[in-house]
Design a protein around this motif. Structure first.
Motif, mmCIF file in Angstrom:
data_model
loop_
_atom_site.group_PDB
_atom_site.id
_atom_site.type_symbol
_atom_site.label_atom_id
_atom_site.label_comp_id
_atom_site.label_asym_id
_atom_site.label_seq_id
_atom_site.Cartn_x
_atom_site.Cartn_y
_atom_site.Cartn_z
ATOM 1 N N GLU A 35 0.828 -1.206 0.000
ATOM 2 C CA GLU A 35 0.000 0.000 0.000
ATOM 3 C C GLU A 35 0.863 1.257 0.000
ATOM 4 O O GLU A 35 0.393 2.336 -0.385
ATOM 5 C CB GLU A 35 -0.900 -0.004 1.236
ATOM 6 C CG GLU A 35 -1.850 -1.190 1.300
ATOM 7 C CD GLU A 35 -2.422 -1.371 2.683
ATOM 8 O OE1 GLU A 35 -3.367 -0.626 3.027
ATOM 9 O OE2 GLU A 35 -1.922 -2.245 3.426
ATOM 10 N N HIS A 36 2.092 1.120 0.440
ATOM 11 C CA HIS A 36 3.041 2.240 0.476
ATOM 12 C C HIS A 36 4.381 1.727 -0.041
ATOM 13 O O HIS A 36 4.907 0.734 0.469
ATOM 14 C CB HIS A 36 3.201 2.795 1.885
ATOM 15 C CG HIS A 36 1.933 3.336 2.463
ATOM 16 N ND1 HIS A 36 1.522 4.632 2.280
ATOM 17 C CD2 HIS A 36 0.974 2.729 3.196
ATOM 18 C CE1 HIS A 36 0.365 4.817 2.890
ATOM 19 N NE2 HIS A 36 0.010 3.679 3.449
ATOM 20 N N ILE A 37 4.933 2.413 -1.030
ATOM 21 C CA ILE A 37 6.201 2.008 -1.642
ATOM 22 C C ILE A 37 7.169 3.183 -1.616
ATOM 23 O O ILE A 37 6.809 4.300 -2.001
ATOM 24 C CB ILE A 37 5.998 1.556 -3.105
ATOM 25 C CG1 ILE A 37 5.031 0.375 -3.177
ATOM 26 C CG2 ILE A 37 7.335 1.186 -3.748
ATOM 27 C CD1 ILE A 37 4.632 0.014 -4.598
ATOM 28 N N ALA A 38 8.381 2.919 -1.164
ATOM 29 C CA ALA A 38 9.461 3.908 -1.230
ATOM 30 C C ALA A 38 10.494 3.431 -2.229
ATOM 31 O O ALA A 38 10.917 2.266 -2.184
ATOM 32 C CB ALA A 38 10.105 4.095 0.140
ATOM 33 N N VAL A 39 10.897 4.308 -3.132
ATOM 34 C CA VAL A 39 11.970 4.016 -4.082
ATOM 35 C C VAL A 39 13.193 4.822 -3.676
ATOM 36 O O VAL A 39 13.136 6.063 -3.619
ATOM 37 C CB VAL A 39 11.570 4.373 -5.528
ATOM 38 C CG1 VAL A 39 12.713 4.093 -6.489
ATOM 39 C CG2 VAL A 39 10.317 3.610 -5.938
ATOM 40 N N LEU A 40 14.283 4.142 -3.357
ATOM 41 C CA LEU A 40 15.522 4.824 -3.001
ATOM 42 C C LEU A 40 16.347 5.042 -4.259
ATOM 43 O O LEU A 40 16.635 4.094 -4.996
ATOM 44 C CB LEU A 40 16.330 3.992 -2.006
ATOM 45 C CG LEU A 40 16.054 4.252 -0.520
ATOM 46 C CD1 LEU A 40 14.600 3.954 -0.187
ATOM 47 C CD2 LEU A 40 16.984 3.423 0.365
ATOM 48 N N VAL A 41 16.723 6.306 -4.487
ATOM 49 C CA VAL A 41 17.533 6.673 -5.652
ATOM 50 C C VAL A 41 18.890 7.139 -5.128
ATOM 51 O O VAL A 41 18.980 8.187 -4.488
ATOM 52 C CB VAL A 41 16.851 7.768 -6.481
ATOM 53 C CG1 VAL A 41 17.693 8.112 -7.709
ATOM 54 C CG2 VAL A 41 15.441 7.335 -6.894
ATOM 55 N N PRO A 42 19.957 6.372 -5.379
ATOM 56 C CA PRO A 42 21.247 6.659 -4.756
ATOM 57 C C PRO A 42 22.040 7.721 -5.492
ATOM 58 O O PRO A 42 21.767 8.063 -6.642
ATOM 59 C CB PRO A 42 21.962 5.308 -4.825
ATOM 60 C CG PRO A 42 21.453 4.722 -6.123
ATOM 61 C CD PRO A 42 20.011 5.159 -6.218
#
Length: 323
Positions: A114-121
């Motif tokens: 229901e909640h997604i975090a995308v980490l962009v390095p």
């Protein structure tokens, strides 16, 4: 008398630094020792592979083969790094062991999130340093699962989907790598919208990764974009990013990026610098507290920065913001 003199000194300092950046970018590229190419198989073909478990399995198999080839080549460090990614517990949405390498890893149940975090390095992130990036993603995932209401499903996507610049290099002062990465980030977001329709989607962009997010932002189907330790986005304001996403920004008091001048110049066909400071009032982002985080400390367990990033991902951001 003091203020005009101070402003004059600051202006001269900015011009001197701009001159140094331009010289580095246009005249004196660093000539680091070239690393021998590490052999690896081409990426697994997964477009017709049904279901995420099968995609994960195909990419783990590819990573295992890449580890075997790196070991045969004599690169024990790369072999160990990639072998860890091939473990049965890892969920690889994408993997490419060639060159510096790329990987997209999922923590959690993506299909039902229901909640997604995308980490962009940012800079200096590769398969060789992936363990550090994975620790950041794992710390965020642990914080999310701790804060989420019972029954709330969350996922973190660690996206090493582009060739990041080296911190000590000419490429880190220009948006070239970000321009190459932006279409790939947009493609990932489209895929996530297909895999988890209706999920609240946040991009958490660190350092040079915030330049990537700035380039990808126009029209991007994200709910939130958080910029931490950012040297700038290439845009003069949050509104100039042309996205429906809420824009957040933070910088810790111990982060050296505070001393990077927020300038941008187009000279001889090359853009140097990234413009406006995302934590400045003029930029117009929602600024949140990162306390005393240093440049590598935004995902430290127990930190104020990590707590705010988790709240943004869960769509319950702290009220302690401005902008």
């Amino acid at each position: 008398m003091g203020q005009p003199r101070t402003r004059g000194l600051m202006a001269r300092a900015r011009r001197a630094l701009l001159s140094a950046l331009v010289t580095a970018a246009l005249v004196t590229p660093l000539a680091g020792a070239a690393r021998p190419e590490i052999p690896a198989p081409p990426p697994a073909t997964t477009l017709s592979t049904p279901g995420l478990p099968s995609v994960y399995a195909a990419n783990r198999k590819n990573a295992a083969e890449a580890a075997r080839m790196a070991a045969t080549h004599g690169d024990a460090h790369r072999a160990a790094a990639v072998r860890a990614l091939a473990a049965p517990s890892r969920r690889l949405l994408a993997f490419d062991g060639r060159g510096a390498g790329q990987a997209t890893e999922v923590l959690g149940d993506l299909a039902h999130a229901e909640h997604i975090a995308v980490l962009v390095p940012g800079s200096d992130t590769s398969l060789d340093t992936y363990a550090r990036f994975h620790r950041a993603a794992a710390a965020l995932y642990a914080d999310l699962t701790h804060r989420a209401a019972p029954g709330t499903r969350v996922a973190v996507v660690a996206w090493l989907g582009y060739e990041t610049p080296a911190t000590v290099s000419t490429t880190v002062t220009t948006p070239t790598r970000a321009g190459e990465a932006a279409p790939r980030l947009r493609a990932l977001v489209r895929r996530l919208r297909t895999e988890a329709p209706g999920a609240h989607l946040s991009l958490l962009c660190h350092s040079y990764g915030s330049v990537v997010c700035g380039r990808a932002a126009p029209g991007l189907d994200a709910d939130d974009i958080a910029l931490v330790g950012s040297p700038g986005t290439g845009a003069d304001s949050a509104a100039a990013l042309h996205t429906r996403a809420r824009i957040w920004a933070a910088r810790g008091s111990e982060d050296w990026v505070a001393h990077v001048p927020h300038i941008r110049a187009d000279l001889f066909g090359t853009t140097v610098g990234f413009g406006a400071d995302p934590v400045s009032a003029a930029f117009g982002a929602r600024v949140f507290d990162a306390a005393d985080a240093d440049h590598s400390g935004y995902f430290t367990p127990g930190s104020a920065a990590l707590a705010h990033l988790a709240r943004i991902t869960l769509d319950v951001p702290s009220e302690a913001t401005r902008g």
